[in-house]
Scaffold this active site. Structure first.
Site, PDB file in Angstrom:
ATOM      1  N   GLN A 141      -4.032  -2.724  -5.508  1.00 23.52           N
ATOM      2  CA  GLN A 141      -2.687  -2.790  -6.068  1.00 23.52           C
ATOM      3  C   GLN A 141      -1.971  -4.055  -5.604  1.00 23.52           C
ATOM      4  OE1 GLN A 141       0.376  -0.790  -3.930  1.00 23.52           O
ATOM      5  NE2 GLN A 141       1.053   0.328  -5.740  1.00 23.52           N
ATOM      6  N   GLY A 142      -1.438  -4.825  -6.528  1.00 25.00           N
ATOM      7  CA  GLY A 142      -0.726  -6.051  -6.144  1.00 25.00           C
ATOM      8  C   GLY A 142       0.763  -5.945  -6.391  1.00 25.00           C
ATOM      9  N   TYR A 143       1.479  -5.278  -5.503  1.00 22.57           N
ATOM     10  CA  TYR A 143       2.937  -5.156  -5.648  1.00 22.57           C
ATOM     11  C   TYR A 143       3.668  -5.998  -4.585  1.00 22.57           C
ATOM     12  CZ  TYR A 143       2.558  -1.121  -8.877  1.00 22.57           C
ATOM     13  OH  TYR A 143       2.307  -0.294  -9.925  1.00 22.57           O
ATOM     14  N   SER A 144       3.469  -5.630  -3.313  1.00 18.84           N
ATOM     15  CA  SER A 144       4.243  -6.248  -2.226  1.00 18.84           C
ATOM     16  C   SER A 144       3.940  -7.725  -2.072  1.00 18.84           C
ATOM     17  CB  SER A 144       3.945  -5.558  -0.895  1.00 18.84           C
ATOM     18  OG  SER A 144       4.393  -4.244  -0.921  1.00 18.84           O
ATOM     19  N   SER A 146      -4.381  -2.783   0.112  1.00 16.38           N
ATOM     20  CA  SER A 146      -5.511  -2.047   0.699  1.00 16.38           C
ATOM     21  C   SER A 146      -6.756  -2.290  -0.128  1.00 16.38           C
ATOM     22  CB  SER A 146      -5.263  -0.538   0.682  1.00 16.38           C
ATOM     23  OG  SER A 146      -4.025  -0.233   1.207  1.00 16.38           O
ATOM     24  N   GLU A 179       2.736   7.520  -5.584  1.00 17.69           N
ATOM     25  CA  GLU A 179       2.422   7.114  -4.220  1.00 17.69           C
ATOM     26  C   GLU A 179       3.309   7.859  -3.227  1.00 17.69           C
ATOM     27  OE1 GLU A 179       1.704   3.085  -1.640  1.00 17.69           O
ATOM     28  OE2 GLU A 179       3.468   3.192  -2.903  1.00 17.69           O
TER      29      GLU A 179
END
Lengths: 357, 402, 357, 402
Positions: B125-128, B160, B243
């Site tokens: 996941q590429g959010y932060s 992660s 989440e």
């Protein structure tokens, strides 16, 4: 009636602060921490130059003849810098001989400890929280020691180890003596590495006076002082972070919730400064209050430091949880201060008993 | 109120147990396969039987069953008991798949859902980003449409499993002139694309459970966008919600609490088991009050969901409750382990009866902080509770910046 | 598996809520509180009409034959309204006879308790926190009771008092009997006034089965339920206040610090709803968990309620500290819930022992 | 550091003790007077000797001595030991007089200071209003200049001793068109003026330690203003500061803590003194950590002040520290008193060994809340610490509204 520091004491702290800012800024601290080097010998030499190694050693033996308060003020500043240094063990080893040595023992060791020719440390706990002198098992047979000590700070660089014996006596062991074995522990606080010490019929010299409790009390005060300096630094770092970190279009320090958390952190630590001052002063001047004051100061300040460290990590958000963040170095220092020489509940129970409760 | 399962559900459970007894662990020729192969074969059986991928339409490889939270719970309980491989774990199945089912294009569902729920395609996941933790609206990673491709430049953190993922679902700024949430799109990126660099991100525990991902002119096809251009924020919202639920699990609080009790029973204090110390007993019973509250609140939410309703504000409190409990448990644990607090999460304390266990608590002590931070800090949770749950007005500053 | 309420249960709660909103709004509550009237007999009659007086009395004796959970749901709503009512003592007195009475005793008392012709209460503690049946001293000689009971709720309006005896038995005493003396206590919670009961050779009827612990457990669950309802109401009142009170040019609910305090209050109480649900359910269905569940629910919820009450006063600022503020009525209800039948630490210690810790 | 007093101060103390031994309690004819008369005669002696009203110039009836915090402390200690009447208590001497000395007109000082420091003129404070608690800037009480008089209309709350006061110092809005703090003036009002109604304000404890004051066309002369028109806010600021220091006293924390220890010693728990319960011992020792910190922080501030300096942020923390301690102490006390928690602050618990003491703790439990609220709530304190102490920026909302 003067509950404040002398100009000399303030100067000592300022000198040390400048030294650390110049010679051990976070970048350098980082290198030592990441390399698991334990300390930088050049730093120790500089402390020796400044007279820190012999601060509480009487002038007659080449020291500065100062008091525990002065030593605690040094500990405070080293805490601020999370300074990796054998200072803690060396100071207690020196104090042990000052308080418990015969004239001959003082003559033999104190000048060399003051000059930095000999580096000292202490070996007290034997595992399972056996920090109290009454719990020690180390045996002495025919002037030789056999047994194990659990958490000896900076033992790898120490020349002289003050070892606690069953019954509460203290003895001097040279690291180079036959039968001495060291084993590194995977310690959480890399600024004060720990070693397991095994002695197998090692020649030792018993100190004339059993001063173990007094040395322990001094250690408690130094940990309390370290905790104060460290926690204050963490608050400062968190405030600075809150002034620069942007979220939702403003610095986070403008959010009332963040402000109030920082105010609460300040309120938790700042008034507690006097707790280690007073305990240190009592050690030398108020014998009736010394033991209890040390126990309460250690329990309170190391608890507050641990909580401050948690709060500081949260104040830094995700970054505070990384190895790269400086905050974690102090967080681990908090774990050391809290557990070394025994966790807070034990000292509080002792303080209750000493009060006659 | 009735804490037993009804006959219908007990029958379902019996049927499931029979299925598991017959299929796991595999017998005969199946027993010769590698674990990975065994799991794949078994999972396909389980999908066919309707125990796995229940929410996924059959055309995308799922078993397409009516939602039933009680059955879901029974399945979870029985699979755990049999130690059988159930739903594929990981962020792909739990977060991306529901999002694709809801908002994805037909070809995206066909291509990405089946291998993901079979565990053959792994996602990250590429959010932060370093500059935007809780505040996703401020993210900086850019994606520019050049011909038929998005060209991506930027830097993601807290990813992660980026080092093992095949694909990333990622929020990028595609309309630089739009303000705040407006200019963000939800893109799918092949992790083998040139220009991607993955570096491990080490935590204070010493291990690296996360990564940083750097993009330099990384390309992904124009149609690898979920939802419309500039609507990535909306697309991602449902995913974030999942989440938060995942992290707030009451069961892990209960498990940790039970371990804490065992720790107190096996630790000595002043020559007696710590659990005999009245101060420790008080603290344990106090913590248990919170843990049980959390567990029963979970039951209540489950029941409400099974009746097609909601337990209202209760579901917004899971995450904060869980991290509050984690904090209290880890604090008492650190007190109990004593000298082990001097050792690193990987180090054994001297002379400890139960060394692994104790250094495990040091890890837990540190992770209790990580959990408080993950998925939005406690302050963000409090804002959500106050504004969405209690209906309090937003702050002026927040109002203006949106 | 259904951890929720039935439609009938929800209807019961809604009916009660509407009744209290109409017949005992804060203005009326205020009048009763300020006059120290203890309760309004018309209110009690209305509860009786609704069937509350006989809720857990078997249908065979004119009651509704429901379970402790239903009674607890009533207690929750009465807590929301800080409703002044002899409900608590009456319910426990009825339960004592349901659980411990002989057929003849049931026949004799239950129909009248269910119909409201007889109002009951309980007399357990004898002062100095002697709430546990094992601590009771009340003596019985020749079927007559002599001794003192400390805190008997609504004893002034009760016809029948269930008295705990040394050894843990329960006995029935009529208030009108010779040798019964009541003395009002200056109790903090005026919605549940307390009396000191002195018995001097009073004729009494001993219940067939010693059910004291069970009745105590039911009482703990009812207090936990009351605490939940009350605390939830305080959070609601604080939220409403924050939405209307202006300071510094905006409603205070717009300040992040206030928001977060309200969010924390919600997080403290709301998930604990299931604690009293489960304890009430366990009382009737899970005998192995009943005693411990009741102890933990009472300890946890009354502690949370007390803290919520403090927080609610702070959330209301100065006004919350005045007699005129409604908040103080719930604050005092929190003091009752916390101390009646014993304070939280004792129940936690008991829970620890029951768990085999 | 030296916790003994130097010889100079010990000599001062000896001299003071001799003075007290000679003058209090009065001997001979003086012993026949009423206490009030005795106190007045003694206080005049003490002023002449330089022990009382030290900060007040001689021309206004004071003893005009150089500020010396150590002497002030010695005086406080010795007067307390001798139970001698020292400084006149109350808000007039502690708050109004310093304000008048700093900002008052000459005639105001001459007329009001001497009788106030002699205890002959009693004051009350008119700041808080129902609509403006912490936010003084929003106050509504108006004063309109009509001819040579201010005509006052409005409503003040939380006015201690309004029913016994001769005068009130009061903040009123005099320039209705000015915004916020701008339009406020600091007026002196004779409490016997027509149009003033004083009503007791009852607290949750059941007693009325405060009043409400209603003004209907109350008149006070034009020159009864301190400072300029519209500058009342500035005039009042120094006064508020004094109040905060007064409330934050470490000595009262210490006193309460000692009483708590005695309570734990005299209360039984499970058949033993509560103080033998390990959980109680832990909690007491933990509280003592905070109490000692507070006390030593006070020493440090005293020392800094005696050297003409300041202890920095430490002095901003007194109030919050004090109310945090009060909360913890009262919580433990409520646990210890057990059944007494069922009784009103005036009620005696059944069969209690020490009934007065226990109902006193119920009062203290309630007052610990009152103290947390008085003089600005904890949230206001945190704002002050964060903004003035730590230098954090003000919130946007607050910036805009000023």
């Amino acid at each position: 009636m003067d509950f404040g520091l002398s100009e000399e004491q303030e100067l000592l702290q300022e000198t040390l602060r400048s030294f650390i800012a110049r010679d051990c800024p976070p970048t350098r601290l980082r290198e030592i921490f990441d390399a698991d080097a334990g300390h930088d010998p050049a730093h120790w030499n500089a402390l020796v130059e400044m007279g820190v190694a012999g601060l509480v050693i009487p002038e007659a033996y080449g020291g500065a003849g100062l008091e525990l308060l002065d030593l605690a003020l040094v500990a405070e500043v080293l805490g601020e810098g999370a300074f990796p240094s054998p200072f803690f063990g060396h100071s207690l080893a020196s104090l042990a001989i000052v308080l418990g040595g015969s004239d001959a023992q003082k003559e033999s060791w104190l000048p060399r400890l003051a000059s930095g020719d000999v580096l000292g440390t202490i070996a007290f706990g034997e595992g399972d929280e056996s920090w109290d002198p009454s719990a020690w098992q180390m045996r002495r047979v025919d002037e030789k020691l056999t047994g194990m000590k659990g958490y000896v700070p900076h033992a790898n660089v120490a020349d002289l180890i003050v070892v606690g014996l069953a019954g509460g006596e203290l003895a001097l062991v040279e690291r180079s003596a036959e039968g001495v074995k060291l084993e590194a522990i995977d310690a959480v606080d890399r600024t004060r590495p720990l070693y397991k010490l095994s002695l197998d019929a090692v020649v030792a010299e018993v100190l004339a006076v059993a001063a173990a409790s007094r040395v322990r009390d001094a250690g408690l005060v130094l940990l309390a002082a370290d905790a104060f300096g460290s926690a204050s630094k963490l608050v400062e770092m968190s405030v600075e972070y809150a002034k620069t970190r942007q979220q939702f279009g403003q610095v986070i320090g403008q959010f009332q919730a963040v402000k109030h958390q920082l105010a609460d952190m300040t309120t938790a630590i700042e008034p507690a400064r006097g707790l280690f001052w007073h305990a240190a002063y009592a050690f030398d001047h108020l014998p009736d209050e010394a033991e209890r004051g040390a126990a309460l100061a250690k329990a309170h300040l190391t608890d507050v430091f641990m909580q401050t460290a948690r709060d500081a990590v949260e104040a830094h958000g995700g970054i505070g949880f990384t190895w790269e963040s400086d905050v974690q170095i102090w967080f681990k220092r908090a774990m050391f201060d809290r557990a070394f020489l025994g966790t807070p509940p034990g000292h509080r129970e002792r303080a209750a008993t000493l009060a006659g409760w | 109120m009735d804490l037993k399962y009804s006959e219908e559900y007990e029958a379902y459970r019996a049927e499931l147990r029979a299925f598991l007894a017959a299929n796991w662990p595999p017998k005969g020729a199946g027993a010769e396969l590698s674990f990975r192969e065994q799991a794949a074969v078994f999972r396909q059986h389980a999908i066919d039987a309707g125990y796995v991928a229940r929410g996924i339409p059959k055309q995308y490889g799922g078993s397409e069953r009516a939602a039933d939270v009680l059955k879901a719970r029974i399945i979870a309980e029985e699979f755990r008991r049999a130690k059988a491989p159930g739903e594929v774990r990981g962020i792909g199945a739990s977060m991306l798949v529901p999002t694709l089912i809801e908002k994805g294009a037909e070809w995206q569902k066909e291509r990405f859902v089946p291998p993901t729920i079979r565990g053959e395609m792994v996602w990250c996941q590429g959010y932060s980003e370093p500059g935007s933790g809780s505040d996703l609206a401020s993210l900086q990673t850019r994606a520019e449409l050049v011909g038929d491709e998005w060209v991506i430049n930027g830097h993601k953190v807290w990813t992660s499993g980026a080092d093992q993922a095949d694909f990333m679902f990622c929020l990028c700024r595609t309309e630089p002139e739009a303000k705040k949430h407006g200019g963000i799109s939800y893109l799918l990126i092949d992790m083998k694309s040139p220009g991607i660099e993955v570096r491990p991100l080490r935590q204070m525990t010493g291990t690296a459970d996360f990564c940083e991902v750097f993009f330099s002119d990384v390309r992904t096809p124009k149609d690898h966008i979920v939802g419309k251009r500039g609507e990535g924020w909306i697309v991602s919202r449902s995913t974030l919600k999942h989440e938060r639920d995942m992290i707030g699990s009451a069961e892990s609080s209960l498990l940790t609490f039970r371990n804490l009790v065992r720790l107190a029973q096996s630790t000595q204090r002043g020559g007696r088991p710590a659990i005999e110390d009245p101060a420790i007993r008080q603290e344990l019973a106090e913590i248990e009050g919170y843990v049980r509250s959390h567990v029963y609140s979970g039951y209540r939410q489950l029941t409400a969901a099974s009746k097609g309703g909601s337990a209202g504000i209760a579901s917004m409190l899971n995450k904060l409750t869980s991290s509050n409990i984690g904090h209290r448990i880890s604090r008492l644990a650190l007190e109990l382990v004593g000298d082990a607090g001097l050792c690193s999460p990987n180090g054994d304390p001297i002379m400890s009866v139960n060394p692994r266990g104790e250094s495990g608590w040091v890890t837990q002590y540190m992770w209790s902080l990580g959990i408080a931070i993950a998925g939005g800090t406690a302050n963000i949770q409090r804002n959500i509770i106050a504004e969405r749950g209690l209906g309090l007005p937003r702050e002026r500053a927040a109002q203006e910046s949106r």
